[in-house]
Design a protein around this motif. Structure first.
Motif, PDB file in Angstrom:
ATOM      1  N   TYR A 498     -34.468  65.349  37.112  1.00  0.00           N
ATOM      2  CA  TYR A 498     -34.621  64.920  36.411  1.00  0.00           C
ATOM      3  C   TYR A 498     -34.914  63.410  36.370  1.00  0.00           C
ATOM      4  N   PHE A 499     -34.685  62.267  37.543  1.00  0.00           N
ATOM      5  CA  PHE A 499     -34.673  61.201  37.432  1.00  0.00           C
ATOM      6  C   PHE A 499     -35.770  60.435  38.648  1.00  0.00           C
ATOM      7  N   ASP A 500     -35.948  61.847  39.138  1.00  0.00           N
ATOM      8  CA  ASP A 500     -36.810  61.139  40.667  1.00  0.00           C
ATOM      9  C   ASP A 500     -37.538  60.196  40.539  1.00  0.00           C
ATOM     10  N   VAL A 501     -38.641  60.172  39.309  1.00  0.00           N
ATOM     11  CA  VAL A 501     -39.923  60.096  38.829  1.00  0.00           C
ATOM     12  C   VAL A 501     -39.563  58.703  38.010  1.00  0.00           C
ATOM     13  N   TRP A 502     -38.692  58.502  37.218  1.00  0.00           N
ATOM     14  CA  TRP A 502     -38.957  57.484  36.579  1.00  0.00           C
ATOM     15  C   TRP A 502     -36.642  57.111  37.192  1.00  0.00           C
ATOM     16  N   PRO A 503     -36.167  56.854  37.576  1.00  0.00           N
ATOM     17  CA  PRO A 503     -34.745  56.281  37.302  1.00  0.00           C
ATOM     18  C   PRO A 503     -34.680  55.713  36.369  1.00  0.00           C
ATOM     19  N   GLY A 504     -33.305  56.620  35.666  1.00  0.00           N
ATOM     20  CA  GLY A 504     -32.675  56.305  34.664  1.00  0.00           C
ATOM     21  C   GLY A 504     -33.433  56.696  32.589  1.00  0.00           C
ATOM     22  N   VAL A 505     -35.024  57.808  33.135  1.00  0.00           N
ATOM     23  CA  VAL A 505     -35.352  58.088  32.286  1.00  0.00           C
ATOM     24  C   VAL A 505     -35.465  59.903  32.137  1.00  0.00           C
ATOM     25  N   TRP A 506     -35.186  60.436  31.518  1.00  0.00           N
ATOM     26  CA  TRP A 506     -35.365  62.036  32.105  1.00  0.00           C
ATOM     27  C   TRP A 506     -36.681  62.054  31.508  1.00  0.00           C
ATOM     28  N   ARG A 507     -37.469  62.988  32.693  1.00  0.00           N
ATOM     29  CA  ARG A 507     -38.240  64.119  33.105  1.00  0.00           C
ATOM     30  C   ARG A 507     -38.558  65.126  32.726  1.00  0.00           C
ATOM     31  N   HIS A 508     -39.080  65.898  31.751  1.00  0.00           N
ATOM     32  CA  HIS A 508     -38.814  67.513  31.500  1.00  0.00           C
ATOM     33  C   HIS A 508     -39.386  68.275  32.636  1.00  0.00           C
ATOM     34  N   GLY A 509     -40.300  67.584  32.418  1.00  0.00           N
ATOM     35  CA  GLY A 509     -42.007  68.774  33.321  1.00  0.00           C
ATOM     36  C   GLY A 509     -42.370  69.706  31.844  1.00  0.00           C
ATOM     37  N   ASP A 510     -42.465  68.595  30.979  1.00  0.00           N
ATOM     38  CA  ASP A 510     -43.549  69.443  29.685  1.00  0.00           C
ATOM     39  C   ASP A 510     -44.363  68.044  29.771  1.00  0.00           C
ATOM     40  N   TRP A 511     -45.822  68.843  29.742  1.00  0.00           N
ATOM     41  CA  TRP A 511     -46.760  67.969  29.095  1.00  0.00           C
ATOM     42  C   TRP A 511     -46.892  68.067  28.091  1.00  0.00           C
ATOM     43  N   ILE A 512     -46.952  67.407  26.554  1.00  0.00           N
ATOM     44  CA  ILE A 512     -47.115  67.314  25.503  1.00  0.00           C
ATOM     45  C   ILE A 512     -47.876  66.390  24.555  1.00  0.00           C
ATOM     46  N   THR A 513     -48.302  66.335  23.983  1.00  0.00           N
ATOM     47  CA  THR A 513     -49.255  65.242  22.759  1.00  0.00           C
ATOM     48  C   THR A 513     -48.484  64.657  21.964  1.00  0.00           C
ATOM     49  N   ILE A 514     -47.809  63.424  21.377  1.00  0.00           N
ATOM     50  CA  ILE A 514     -47.555  63.104  20.595  1.00  0.00           C
ATOM     51  C   ILE A 514     -48.206  62.441  19.374  1.00  0.00           C
ATOM     52  N   THR A 515     -48.648  63.027  18.268  1.00  0.00           N
ATOM     53  CA  THR A 515     -49.922  62.775  17.101  1.00  0.00           C
ATOM     54  C   THR A 515     -49.857  61.707  16.510  1.00  0.00           C
ATOM     55  N   SER A 519     -45.686  64.853  14.898  1.00  0.00           N
ATOM     56  CA  SER A 519     -46.014  65.716  15.241  1.00  0.00           C
ATOM     57  C   SER A 519     -45.895  65.680  16.548  1.00  0.00           C
ATOM     58  N   VAL A 520     -46.041  66.987  17.452  1.00  0.00           N
ATOM     59  CA  VAL A 520     -45.792  67.001  18.464  1.00  0.00           C
ATOM     60  C   VAL A 520     -46.783  68.636  19.307  1.00  0.00           C
ATOM     61  N   ILE A 521     -47.322  68.507  20.637  1.00  0.00           N
ATOM     62  CA  ILE A 521     -48.161  69.518  20.619  1.00  0.00           C
ATOM     63  C   ILE A 521     -47.747  69.479  22.236  1.00  0.00           C
ATOM     64  N   VAL A 522     -47.557  70.962  22.461  1.00  0.00           N
ATOM     65  CA  VAL A 522     -46.796  71.187  23.739  1.00  0.00           C
ATOM     66  C   VAL A 522     -47.882  71.708  24.382  1.00  0.00           C
ATOM     67  N   HIS A 523     -47.910  71.515  25.606  1.00  0.00           N
ATOM     68  CA  HIS A 523     -49.124  71.984  26.472  1.00  0.00           C
ATOM     69  C   HIS A 523     -49.012  72.965  27.518  1.00  0.00           C
ATOM     70  N   GLY A 524     -47.541  73.102  28.042  1.00  0.00           N
ATOM     71  CA  GLY A 524     -47.103  73.786  28.925  1.00  0.00           C
ATOM     72  C   GLY A 524     -45.975  73.204  29.389  1.00  0.00           C
ATOM     73  N   ARG A 525     -45.861  73.823  31.116  1.00  0.00           N
ATOM     74  CA  ARG A 525     -44.922  73.110  31.610  1.00  0.00           C
ATOM     75  C   ARG A 525     -45.831  72.035  33.255  1.00  0.00           C
ATOM     76  N   SER A 526     -45.241  71.400  33.268  1.00  0.00           N
ATOM     77  CA  SER A 526     -45.794  70.724  34.483  1.00  0.00           C
ATOM     78  C   SER A 526     -45.332  70.962  36.095  1.00  0.00           C
ATOM     79  N   ASP A 527     -43.997  71.922  35.782  1.00  0.00           N
ATOM     80  CA  ASP A 527     -43.634  72.488  37.310  1.00  0.00           C
ATOM     81  C   ASP A 527     -44.073  74.174  37.317  1.00  0.00           C
TER      82      ASP A 527
END
Length: 658
Positions: A498-515, A519-527
């Protein structure tokens, strides 16, 4: 661009009656605040350390939280919550504010001709948990030991989990659709001392015997000292003996002796259960969650987002292999009635789930976009054919819900029903984003970011973006983040996940848009995780199943979210020289996957390719190929110099076009 119109909107009369709005008003009074609505409450929840203690007090959790701040350390990974506090998840079920001995805790249903219909009150549930915990203690199960379940979705699975938790032991389970080898790959890592297994289950009109599988699991895990058999199919003594399980303890015997309900308090972060990742590479990772973090997170999810109270009926169609099973069990934390069902959602009739929802007067029904799409294709009319007047919320998770589903629900189920799309993961055994009953629902969007979740969408440079697609990141710790990964002594696997890209920040592996509407649009897995109908699966299980097939040199499996909300999971195979993909070979491939992994792992298509591309270090290019199949051009998905044969990417692009 015109502003989209909501498909469901709370009324001025309904908002004040919700538990989340009761909490908002309580917070305002207690802390002399002026939080006007849910967005204001959410902002406070991620910016003020008084939020989680306030949740604790408002929901009357059955433990003394002390006076210390909630967070002793906010580092990720490694956040320390409520140091020095001791509690137990099971204590909240049986001593919390929602407990009432005579209220119904679990309703059990199976397909016709299966097990009898059953109901367990909270008092009966407590008695069975006490009896099983007494048996396990008598057989040497101690705090910190692991108890494994190989079970369908039945009340005994819930009882076994709660008994394990009451002891302070650690629970882990998988459903019986998993083959013995796949179950051992997961449960065997934990070196459990006890195995609780069903004799099988009934699905789509067929009995599935799991006695032989259970015997194989037991043989493969030498640490097991006790095996308890649950009679879902009603196997007789002869069948059990023939399978080599004649010395196993029957469920009836394991729960026959009355014991007082003894619940041992444990530290806040003491392991409650181990859930497993999908195993994209190697064996699945064991994700360990603690008692306190799960208790806090699930209690507020059930109360504030699901809006459940004592006596409400909560039914999510799920399996012990999926985190939504754990999520549904959490209904017991607030005194709700949960439903266990191990049959098909479409048998004996295609409207089976709607029939159950009507019969049981379900308030919140959970399913998947795939099931809703199947109902639409079958031209079902659930609202016309069933009494769904008690249904308020239709939960949906597991994949992206297409906007058209909202209109279908409104027209064919009822305008009073809100679609509660949620998205989170096994990693936190909860939701990052989802539904709250005080915010409108927009087609194709999730209503809100959940309370206590500091979620943002980041671009490639690590900058928050609004109205643009970005990586889902979490910038502050959540209580239910993993305590650790199993067999990860130095924490490196956890950090890399979870922290290999941005240390100290959880990167989950989803593409999203926050409107702009929050509200939130989930585009799918990025892994490369496979995510079919809500069940996250590992490509490694599929590769392992077909390795013995000599005609296959190598394979690659990909899961792609489709624009219509569907999910396409093709298996690409490079065949040995002189071999063709005959009907017989295709059948053998599917049979091996079904038997060695599970029916869910069987691909939608098997396609022959001339080769499988890899990185220079030998890793299959699962993520780049997924992006190509989703529409990206080959030149944009990876650096050609990092690939052993970059020309192969064009072949996958051609297959996509075809």
């Amino acid at each position: 661009m015109s502003t989209p119109q909501p498909s469901w909107t709370p009324t001025d009369e309904s908002i004040p009656t919700t538990r989340v709005d009761e909490f908002r008003r309580w917070v305002n009074d207690r802390f002399d605040l002026d939080l006007a609505d849910y967005p204001a409450l959410h902002g406070w929840s991620i910016g003020d350390e008084r939020f989680w203690p306030a949740v604790w007090d408002f929901l009357e959790l059955a433990a003394d939280r002390g006076d210390a701040p909630a967070l002793a350390s906010a580092d990720m990974p490694g956040a320390r919550w409520f140091p020095g506090v001791e509690l137990n998840y099971a204590r909240q079920v049986f001593e919390g504010a929602g407990f009432e001995a005579g209220a119904v805790a679990i309703v059990d249903r199976s397909e016709p001709d299966g097990a009898a219909e059953r109901e367990l009150t909270y008092g009966e549930l407590a008695a069975q948990v006490a009896a099983l915990a007494g048996t396990l203690r008598a057989r040497g199960v101690r705090p910190g030991d692991r108890v494994a379940g190989y079970l369908p979705n039945v009340p005994e699975a819930v009882i076994a989990f709660l008994a394990t938790a009451a002891i302070g032991a650690t629970w882990s389970a998988c459903g019986q659709d998993y083959a013995a080898t796949a179950a051992v790959d997961r449960l065997g890592q934990l070196e459990p001392v006890a195995l609780i297994a069903g004799d099988g289950y009934r699905y789509a009109g067929k009995d599935h015997d799991r006695l032989v599988n259970t015997a194989r699991i037991r043989e493969a895990i030498p640490s097991l000292r006790t095996t308890i058999l649950v009679p879902r199919r009603g196997a007789d003594a002869e069948e059990i003996a023939e399978a080599g399980l004649g010395d196993a303890l029957s469920w009836a015997d394991a729960t026959a002796t009355e014991h007082p309900l003894t619940i041992d308090n444990v530290p806040f972060d003491h392991p409650l259960w181990v859930l497993f990742s999908s195993g994209t590479t190697g064996k699945p990772k064991g994700i360990v969650h603690g008692h306190g973090g799960v208790l806090l997170e699930h209690s507020q999810q059930m109360a504030f987002h699901a809006n459940l109270r004592a006596g409400d009926v909560f039914f999510w169609y799920t399996s012990p292999s999926w985190m939504m099973w754990n999520y549904q069990v959490a209904g017991l934390l607030v005194g709700a009635t949960i439903v266990t069902y191990d049959g098909s959602p479409s048998h004996p009739a295609k409207d089976q789930l709607w029939s159950l929802a009507s019969e049981l007067k379900v308030k919140l029904l959970g399913t998947s976009p795939a099931y809703l799409a199947a109902c639409e294709r079958a031209q079902l009319e659930p609202g016309r054919d069933h009494d769904l007047s008690r249904l308020e919320v239709l939960g949906s998770t597991g994949s992206v819900l297409p906007p058209a589903a909202n209109a279908w629900v409104s027209d064919h189920i009822g305008k009073h029903v809100a679609i509660a799309g949620i998205s989170g993961g096994t990693d936190v055994v909860s939701a990052f984003t989802g539904f709250v009953p005080t915010m409108p629902v927009y087609p194709g969007e999730l209503s809100c970011i959940c309370l206590g979740v500091a979620m943002e969408a980041w671009d490639a440079k690590g900058r928050p973006v609004i109205g643009e697609m970005g990586e889902l990141v979490i910038t502050r710790p959540m209580p239910s983040m993993p305590v650790f990964f199993w067999n990860d002594e130095d924490g490196s696997r956890y950090r890399d996940a979870y922290f290999d890209v941005w240390p100290g920040v959880w990167r989950h592996g989803d593409w999203i848009t926050i409107t702009e509407r929050d509200s939130v649009i989930v585009h799918g897995r990025s892994d490369s995780t496979l995510n079919r109908n809500g069940i996250r699966m590992g490509s490694a299980d599929i590769y392992a199943a077909i390795e013995p097939i000599t005609e296959i040199d190598e394979s690659l499996v990909i899961g792609v979210e489709m624009p219509d909300g569907g999910y396409w999971m093709p298996l690409f195979v490079k065949l040995a020289a002189g071999t063709e993909l005959t009907d017989d070979l295709r059948t053998r491939i599917n049979t091996m996957i079904r038997e060695q992994a599970s029916p869910r792992h069987v691909p939608d298509d098997i396609l022959v390719v001339s080769g499988i591309p890899h990185t220079r270090t030998g890793k299959k290019l699962e993520v780049p190929i997924k992006r190509i199949l989703a529409g990206a051009e080959p030149g944009s998905v990876a650096d050609p110099s990092s690939i052993d044969n970059a020309d192969l990417l064009q072949e996958y692009a051609r297959l996509r076009r075809e």
